[in-house]
Structures are given as C-alpha cells and as structure tokens.
Design an enzyme around this catalytic site. Structure first.
Site, PDB file in Angstrom:
ATOM      1  N   ARG A  61      79.845 -56.755  75.466  1.00 13.06           N
ATOM      2  CA  ARG A  61      80.102 -55.348  75.153  1.00 13.06           C
ATOM      3  C   ARG A  61      79.233 -54.408  75.978  1.00 13.06           C
ATOM      4  O   ARG A  61      79.588 -53.258  76.223  1.00 13.06           O
ATOM      5  CB  ARG A  61      79.853 -55.114  73.655  1.00 13.06           C
ATOM      6  N   TYR A 114      95.586 -30.913  76.252  1.00 14.44           N
ATOM      7  CA  TYR A 114      96.458 -32.003  75.816  1.00 14.44           C
ATOM      8  C   TYR A 114      96.530 -32.011  74.281  1.00 14.44           C
ATOM      9  O   TYR A 114      95.495 -31.965  73.607  1.00 14.44           O
ATOM     10  CB  TYR A 114      95.844 -33.298  76.362  1.00 14.44           C
ATOM     11  N   ASP A 186      89.201 -32.287  81.355  1.00 16.24           N
ATOM     12  CA  ASP A 186      90.247 -33.301  81.435  1.00 16.24           C
ATOM     13  C   ASP A 186      90.930 -33.077  82.787  1.00 16.24           C
ATOM     14  O   ASP A 186      91.677 -32.120  82.974  1.00 16.24           O
ATOM     15  CB  ASP A 186      91.236 -33.132  80.276  1.00 16.24           C
ATOM     16  N   LYS A 211      97.184 -42.973  83.497  1.00 11.62           N
ATOM     17  CA  LYS A 211      98.155 -42.277  84.349  1.00 11.62           C
ATOM     18  C   LYS A 211      98.029 -42.765  85.791  1.00 11.62           C
ATOM     19  O   LYS A 211      98.509 -43.820  86.121  1.00 11.62           O
ATOM     20  CB  LYS A 211      97.958 -40.762  84.219  1.00 11.62           C
TER      21      LYS A 211
HETATM   22  C1  LIG Z   1      98.080 -38.807  78.696  1.00 15.41           C
HETATM   23  C2  LIG Z   1      96.976 -37.838  78.716  1.00 15.41           C
HETATM   24  C3  LIG Z   1      95.799 -38.082  78.015  1.00 15.41           C
HETATM   25  C4  LIG Z   1      95.627 -39.282  77.112  1.00 15.41           C
HETATM   26  O1  LIG Z   1      95.685 -40.506  77.767  1.00 15.41           O
HETATM   27  P1  LIG Z   1      96.066 -41.822  76.930  1.00 15.41           P
HETATM   28  O2  LIG Z   1      95.627 -42.926  77.819  1.00 15.41           O
HETATM   29  O3  LIG Z   1      97.541 -41.745  76.711  1.00 15.41           O
HETATM   30  O4  LIG Z   1      95.312 -41.768  75.641  1.00 15.41           O
HETATM   31  C5  LIG Z   1      94.789 -37.166  78.107  1.00 15.41           C
HETATM   32  N1  LIG Z   1      94.909 -36.061  78.851  1.00 15.41           N
HETATM   33  C6  LIG Z   1      96.019 -35.784  79.542  1.00 15.41           C
HETATM   34  C7  LIG Z   1      96.086 -34.539  80.350  1.00 15.41           C
HETATM   35  C8  LIG Z   1      97.094 -36.659  79.496  1.00 15.41           C
HETATM   36  O5  LIG Z   1      98.218 -36.357  80.133  1.00 15.41           O
END
Ligand SMILES: *Cc1c(COP(=O)(O)O)cnc(C)c1O
Length: 394
Positions: A61, A114, A186, A211
């Site tokens: 971990r 988001y 983000d 993504k």
């Molecule tokens: C998809 C997304 C997230 C979250 O990612 P996950 O891996 O689906 O939890 C956070 N911020 C943005 C801008 C996103 O498009």
C-alpha cells in the site's frame, strides 16, 4: 544503448518527457518498461532493515516500483514536488480536497465544476463542516470579493464541465495566494501536455486519468500532483485514506501516458474539423470549444494553453425541441452514447445544466449536446452527424 536513469532535466520538451519519464531500465535488467508488481508483503533481510526509513519499499500500500513509475512520470510531466495516485478521477478530487480542508473552512468552488465534485462538497465536506460557496467562472481576479478570514482553498476547472467556460487560472491563483489559500485545479480536459497548472500558481493539479492518460476506456484512475507547499499534506492524507491502485491499472495508465500527446493531437484536429463543420449547420446556434476563435474563452485559452482536447459541446437553435435533440442522439450510429470520454472512440451525451449550476444562470432554453471526438476519420464522424441531423431534424 543508454540504460542509466533518465535524470529529469528542466530543458526537456514534453514529448521527450512522455517517452522517458518514470522509466529506469537499468533497475530492471534493461527491460524498457517497469514490472507489474503485485504485492502486499515486502520481506526484509533483518530487523535493522525494518527501521523507519531504512528500506525503500515496506508494504504494498505504501508504494511499489509500478506505482512509483507512474507517480514519477506524472510529477515530471506536471513539474510537481510529488504525485499521488487515486482509484478514480473523483477519488483524486476527494483526496485533493481532504488534503487541504478542515472543519470551519470556507471553500470556493467554481460553479462549472464536474457534477460529482459538487456532490462531494454537499455531502462529505458539508458533514465535515467545510462550507462550500460556488462562484461564477468569469470572476477571475475578482474572486477576491468572496474571500473570508476562513477561506482555505479555491477549486478551479477550465474549461468548465459540460459548458466549457474558461477561467483565468493565473489570476485566480495569484488572488488566492495573497491570503494563503490553496488552489486546486481539475485539469482533465487539457491534461498537463497542454496546460501545466503548477506553473501557473496552482497547488494541487488533478487528472481523471480515466480519460486521456489511460486513453482506451478500460481503466479508472486519478492523479494529484502537488506544489512544494501542498506536498506534505497530500502525502499524509493519501496515507491516512489507505489509497492503493491495483498494479495492472497503474501499468495501463503508464502505457497510455506514452502516447498521450500523439493521441491528443489527433483528437484535437478531428474535433476542430467537426466543430467547424457543425458551426455551419443551420440547426446549430453555438459551439462551446475554447479552441475556436468565436468562443468567449478563446483569448484565455490561447494565452495559457498550448492545445485543445477532443471534447466540446454545441447548442441547437432555440426552435429545436428536447425530443428532437434526443432523437438526434438516438440516430447517431458511429458515436456511442455514454458517459466519460478520453478514449479512442467518439461519444455523445445530452447536456443538462438544470440543478448543477447555482452561482450562474445557464441558458436552459436551448438543447445542447456534448461530443467527444475520437480517432476515427473525421469524414466518417461528420457523415454520421449529418445523417443524424437529417433523420431527427430534417
Ligand atoms: C470524468 C471526470 C472526472 C471523474 O473521473 P472518474 O475517473 O470518472 O471518477 C473528474 N473531472 C472531470 C472534468 C471529468 O470529466
């Protein structure tokens, strides 16, 4: 062939970093990629090696050669003091927030964040007595007006989720630093290839690696890269939460990272071709894509970002009804209907801002669609959109 560790040099270009960061073939018998270490227990040769700080690896971990490889690569790419991995993008957002907030704090969060980020603020953070206040993404340096004695952190996202407003990140960060507040971003849309938040005053740079880093729609992972001042707290919080990402997922993210910039380039050129075509359709009122000159955020995007990804939205003209917009989506054949984005394939979703904006008043009279433009030939993507427009709207 040089097998020695690729010492990060400040003058390396992004593509060079993407190719070499987080790799140390000499440590693994010359193999190009690090091993996928499945591990909980680490065995020590003697009790002296078990003393704090005496051994590099102590428990699965706490880090393995696989997790370190991805953390090091992301740190180099982001220009970070350190990076921690999370089990999803949302988990990375939670980790970043918990690492800089405590009971009684005031937390400024951009209205266009988001959606699940808002859920985090309104549930877990509210229970911990963190008070969230949403702000208009166009405030930029004027965010100072909202500062209180208790303002501990400012959350940014550019462009905004679903509606794609740009923020002046350097101006927000400069204002926050005047009062010692942490700045979170983000940055999933641009990735550190096209925008490096930490170079612009951000303390915690968040990626939904799910993504573009992974890029193949098959893994969920998140990363948080920290500035010097945010790094100790990020490390502590990550340890306290007991976060650990499985080695196969970490490995797939590392593999995706190697081709991130070549994929992004194609996503962007395809997206621009599709957006330009859509802009000429009589059924389309506006394109929401900062890379296009007619976008309200274009000047900020051009000043701060070095590229665009393949995600944008468009608004239908007001005469298009909700039923017609949904019929358009249902008529698409090449595009998948699905959440998420950043994979190699084209995706579409209807955009609904009702209920997820409170500091701004979005135009709810128009139907909107978000598109992720994949790596298909743009002529085929355009043909699919054309037939769906024809089918649904005549
Ligand atoms: C998809 C997304 C997230 C979250 O990612 P996950 O891996 O689906 O939890 C956070 N911020 C943005 C801008 C996103 O498009």
């Amino acid at each position: 062939m040089n097998m020695s560790k690729n010492a990060p040099t400040t003058d390396q270009k992004t593509d060079t970093r993407l190719t070499h960061a987080g790799r140390d073939p000499a440590s693994f018998h010359g193999f190009v990629n690090p091993p996928v270490v499945h591990a909980s227990t680490v065995l020590f040769p003697d009790t002296a090696s078990m003393a704090p700080g005496a051994s590099r690896y102590v428990y699965g971990r706490r880090g393995t050669p696989t997790t370190e490889a991805l953390e090091d690569a992301v740190s180099e790419l982001e220009g970070a003091a350190g990076t921690k991995l999370a089990t999803s993008g949302l988990n990375a957002i939670t980790l970043a927030c918990l690492s800089c907030l405590k009971a009684g704090d005031h937390f400024l969060v951009v209205d266009t964040a988001y959606g699940p980020t808002r859920h985090l603020c309104e549930t877990l953070l509210a229970r911990l007595r963190v008070e969230t206040e949403y702000y208009d993404p166009t405030l930029n340096g004027d965010i100072r007006r909202l500062f209180r004695d208790t303002t501990a952190a400012v959350f940014t996202e550019a462009p905004g989720s679903l509606s794609f407003e740009m923020q002046d990140i350097p101006a927000v960060a400069a204002a926050a630093r005047e009062i010692g507040a942490m700045v979170l971003m983000d940055n999933t849309w641009a990735t550190p290839v096209y925008f490096r938040p930490l170079d612009h005053g951000v303390d915690l740079s968040i990626q939904a690696g799910t993504k573009y880093i992974v890029g193949h729609s098959d893994v969920m992972i998140g990363t948080v890269a920290a500035s010097e001042r945010a790094w100790p707290q990020l490390q502590d919080t990550h340890g306290a939460m007991g976060l650990h990402v499985g080695p196969d997922d970490v490995y797939l993210a590392l593999r995706g990272l190697r081709t991130l910039s070549v994929r992004l380039e194609r996503h962007a050129s395809n997206a621009l071709a599709v957006a330009d075509w859509l802009a000429e359709r009589p059924q389309v009122a506006a394109i929401r894509y900062p890379a296009r000159a007619d976008d309200p955020g274009h000047a900020l995007w051009k000043r701060d970002f070095s590229g665009a990804s393949g995600l944008f939205a468009f608004d239908f003209v007001p005469s298009v009804t909700k039923a017609q917009a949904l019929a358009f989506l249902d008529a698409l054949k090449l595009f998948g209907l699905g959440y998420s984005w950043g994979g190699f394939e084209s995706l579409a979703i209807p955009v609904r801002l009702q209920g997820i904006r409170t500091a701004t008043a979005p135009d709810n009279t128009r139907q909107s669609v978000r598109l992720h433009i994949g790596l298909e030939d743009p002529r085929d993507i355009i043909a699919d959109l054309a037939q769906a427009l024809e089918t649904a709207l005549g």
